[in-house]
Design an enzyme around this catalytic site. Structure first.
Site, PDB file in Angstrom:
ATOM      1  N   GLU A 445      50.671  37.122  34.299  1.00 46.84           N
ATOM      2  CA  GLU A 445      51.345  38.359  34.764  1.00 46.84           C
ATOM      3  C   GLU A 445      52.667  38.050  35.174  1.00 46.84           C
ATOM      4  O   GLU A 445      52.935  38.528  36.595  1.00 46.84           O
ATOM      5  CB  GLU A 445      50.502  38.498  36.223  1.00 46.84           C
ATOM      6  N   TYR A 498      41.718  45.461  36.622  1.00 44.64           N
ATOM      7  CA  TYR A 498      41.126  45.570  37.978  1.00 44.64           C
ATOM      8  C   TYR A 498      40.492  47.012  38.048  1.00 44.64           C
ATOM      9  O   TYR A 498      40.741  47.325  39.210  1.00 44.64           O
ATOM     10  CB  TYR A 498      41.655  44.689  39.109  1.00 44.64           C
ATOM     11  N   GLU A 534      41.041  38.760  32.452  1.00 39.46           N
ATOM     12  CA  GLU A 534      40.636  38.720  33.675  1.00 39.46           C
ATOM     13  C   GLU A 534      40.019  39.912  34.134  1.00 39.46           C
ATOM     14  O   GLU A 534      40.638  40.997  33.558  1.00 39.46           O
ATOM     15  CB  GLU A 534      41.787  38.422  34.843  1.00 39.46           C
TER      16      GLU A 534
HETATM   17  C1  BDP Z   1      45.209  38.759  39.227  1.00 39.93           C
HETATM   18  C2  BDP Z   1      45.730  37.174  39.217  1.00 39.93           C
HETATM   19  C3  BDP Z   1      44.772  36.321  40.072  1.00 39.93           C
HETATM   20  C4  BDP Z   1      44.156  37.091  41.301  1.00 39.93           C
HETATM   21  C5  BDP Z   1      43.415  38.261  40.826  1.00 39.93           C
HETATM   22  C6  BDP Z   1      42.630  39.020  42.143  1.00 39.93           C
HETATM   23  O1  BDP Z   1      46.024  37.007  38.065  1.00 39.93           O
HETATM   24  O2  BDP Z   1      45.503  34.995  40.178  1.00 39.93           O
HETATM   25  O3  BDP Z   1      43.587  36.085  41.826  1.00 39.93           O
HETATM   26  O4  BDP Z   1      44.335  39.145  40.272  1.00 39.93           O
HETATM   27  O5  BDP Z   1      43.631  39.775  42.474  1.00 39.93           O
HETATM   28  O6  BDP Z   1      46.081  39.679  38.917  1.00 39.93           O
HETATM   29  O7  BDP Z   1      41.616  38.922  42.328  1.00 39.93           O
END
Ligand code: BDP
Length: 633
Positions: A445, A498, A534
């Site tokens: 990122e 997310y 992720e």
């Molecule tokens: C992502 C990051 C990671 C964070 C995660 C989060 O790559 O390191 O821990 O978000 O917010 O964007 O849990």
């Protein structure tokens, strides 16, 4: 990387036995091992320790603490190595300490190592975070920048100076992150004397894990003969039933060496041999290295014994485990041994109670057992290189690794780029021979909206491809703007998202639309395979609510399920993998978004399952059966 499916290219490589990898670093970084010609002495255990709490954190240098025993210049405490120092005591100032800490240990060096001038003695630190300086008997032997890669120094002549005295090793480690470090950070002084005491400062960081510090991996003394095998590189290929191992060996310390290379199978039977510093070994009826759940015999390793005879010197011997496999990427697929591979895996952290980021065998073996229980075939080393012992386990168990170098970076200066290229060199030098490592990730990122970002990433990715032509390269993105900067250069799109967590909170119903739009746009634009690198939601273990609400185990489950539905739609198109964020809960800095750390683990920090672990386990075993090609073609 060889061109997918292009057997004419393969044949040319095969015939010429061209060694594709360019290695710009002078020295090697072979993992220390014992053989008839090499010895290893672990210096793990209790070290003397003192944090330099002086206002400028510089007293240790002003008073030259390395010149004498640490106990002679002030109070010390016992500190375990390897471990982060942060969670070892009850003292919050040590937990949150920023600046230099000092470690010291005296060690008896075996008499033969001292008397035998033909023996080279090397001091090696597996990793120390972030900046380290090392002295032996008061003399500086090396310094190293970067928290997750090994460094070493030859100390033979130093220990021979005072042969009867124990050898005193002092290591000063500084965890301060600045705009010059990777990852970057800033130190902010709070000058409002009505609110803060004199000299008050804070360390700002831009990544979501605790900035654990100290000596995190083993400290070793090891020997090699003076004329020694310094580095080995292998590249593997196969055609039909025949495998090929191309190798390159470099020897340091003398000339007129003869090199005998012998490849043995898992049972120690002779397979092939060669002589000379580079060449090829042909393997009839090759047993390929396969990922876990893709073959009934995953992680098959040959042993390549490099035996060096030196004129008028003792010889040397080093044995490298070798897995024979190929990696190729098409527009829609990730191929291992020319078969489509689907990543069903996790993101991890080197993180646990008390030890912080310190190396710990029980934890590592437990994590492997949990991964196998889950049906995991891969993980990404988010967001820094993991211990070599972990990669060796991946080689043996067939767990596929995306080897990541750095977390979020937001500073794109020339100095950062030069340093980033150096650490990338160090990573490739250390990990190039692991069959489990199938892709390099240069960063996570990056704040790519910054103007020089595109040049920065183009340079970095091209540099990595020149270092290693056998593996694809990626950088992990979260925003479309990032992709615009790096997209044209990466081999595989690794996308974090997310939805229904950081945006549209609580609205699980938007996930299908947003996720599939996101995939379609990126695929249309870049025509590369996509991995969901992720996705996840925090769940406080034991918190329940139905209908689901954020932070409950039900919400975490429902969010994952909505993502999975979209993954299944895209799986037969260009979607090649899913890595959950995160395998286990992990510690972060304190802040209003974190309740004693990040809770997106499907296991707690103590490695107990949340409801999501069972959901994932069911899915991964189903995926293994559907995508793992366990059945014959
Ligand atoms: C992502 C990051 C990671 C964070 C995660 C989060 O790559 O390191 O821990 O978000 O917010 O964007 O849990």
């Amino acid at each position: 990387m060889s061109v997918p499916g292009s057997f004419s290219v393969l044949r040319v490589l095969w015939l010429l036995s061209v060694f594709g990898t360019v290695l710009p670093l002078d020295g090697g970084m072979l993992f220390p091992q014992e053989s008839s010609f090499r010895e290893v002495k672990e210096l793990n255990g209790l070290w003397d320790f003192r944090a330099d709490g002086s206002p400028n954190r510089n007293e240790g240098f002003e008073k030259a603490w390395y010149k004498r025993r640490l106990t002679e210049t002030g109070p010390v405490i016992e500190m375990p190595v390897p471990a982060s120092y942060n969670d070892i005591t009850q003292d919050p100032t040590l937990r949150d300490f920023i600046g230099w800490v000092w470690y010291e240990r005296e060690v008896f060096v075996p008499a033969r190592w001292i008397s035998d001038e033909g023996t080279r003695v090397v001091l090696r630190v597996g990793s120390a975070h972030y900046y380290s300086i090392v002295w032996v008997n008061g003399e500086k032997v090396t310094e190293h920048e970067g928290g997750h890669l090994p460094f070493e120094a030859e100390i033979s002549s130093l220990i021979r100076k005072e042969p009867t005295k124990p050898c005193r090793i002092t290591i000063a480690v500084n965890n301060t992150l600045t705009l010059e470090t990777l990852p970057p950070g800033t130190i902010q002084y709070m000058n409002d004397s009505s609110r803060y005491p004199d000299g008050f400062f804070v360390q700002n960081i831009d990544f979501d894990f605790f900035n654990y510090a100290g000596i995190h991996r083993s400290v070793l003394l090891y020997t090699t003969p003076k004329v020694h095998v310094d580095d080995i590189s292998v590249e593997t290929n196969f055609m039909d039933n025949t495998g090929l191992v191309r190798y390159k060996v470099s020897v340091q310390g003398g000339f007129n060496n003869t090199l005998n290379i012998t490849l043995m199978d898992k049972d120690g039977h002779f397979v092939a041999s060669s002589t000379g510093s580079s060449g090829g070994l042909k393997v009839v009826d090759v047993k390929l290295w396969w990922p876990y759940l893709m073959h009934e015999n995953p992680g098959y390793l040959y042993s390549m014994k490099v035996r060096q005879h030196a004129h008028r010197h003792v010889g040397d011997e080093y044995t490298l485990p070798v897995g024979i496999r190929t990696i190729n990427v098409t527009n829609t697929q990730f191929l291992i041994n020319n078969k489509p591979f689907y990543f069903h895996g996790v993101n991890k952290h080197e993180d646990s109670d008390i030890r912080g980021r310190g190396f710990d065998w029980p934890l590592i073996v437990k994590d492997f057992n949990l991964m196998k229980w889950l049906g995991v075939n891969s993980f990404r080393t988010s967001h820094y290189p993991y211990a070599e012992e972990i990669l060796q386990m991946c080689d043996r168990h067939g767990i596929v690794v995306i080897d990541e170098l750095l977390p979020h970076i937001s500073v794109f200066r020339n100095a950062s780029l030069s340093h980033h290229l150096v650490v990338m060199d160090e990573l490739v030098r250390r990990d190039k021979n692991h069959p489990s490592v199938v892709m390099w990730s240069v960063a996570n990122e990056p704040a790519s909206e910054m103007p020089p970002a595109e040049f920065y990433f183009k340079t970095l990715i091209e540099h990595t491809k020149a270092l290693d032509q056998t593996r694809p390269v990626t950088y992990v993105t979260i925003a479309a703007a990032d992709m615009d900067k790096g997209g044209p250069y990466v081999d595989v799109v690794c996308a974090n998202s997310y939805f229904a967590w950081y945006f549209d909170q609580g609205r699980l119903d938007i996930i299908p639309l947003q996720l599939s739009t996101h995939f379609e746009n990126w695929y249309r634009k870049y025509q590369r395979p996509i991995i969901q690198s992720e996705y996840g939601a925090d769940a406080v273990p034991g918190l329940h609510m139905d209908p689901p609400m954020m932070f409950t185990e039900e919400y975490q489950n429902a969010l994952l399920q909505s993502y999975h539905d979209v993954f299944d739609q895209k799986r037969n198109q260009y979607f090649v993998g899913e890595l959950i964020w995160n395998f286990a809960d992990f510690m972060t800095s304190q802040g209003i978004y974190r309740v004693v750390g990040n809770k997106k683990g499907i296991f707690t920090r103590q490695r107990q399952p949340k409801a999501a672990a069972f959901l994932l386990r069911k899915r991964y075993w189903r995926l293994a059966n559907e995508t793992g090609r366990l059945l014959p073609d």
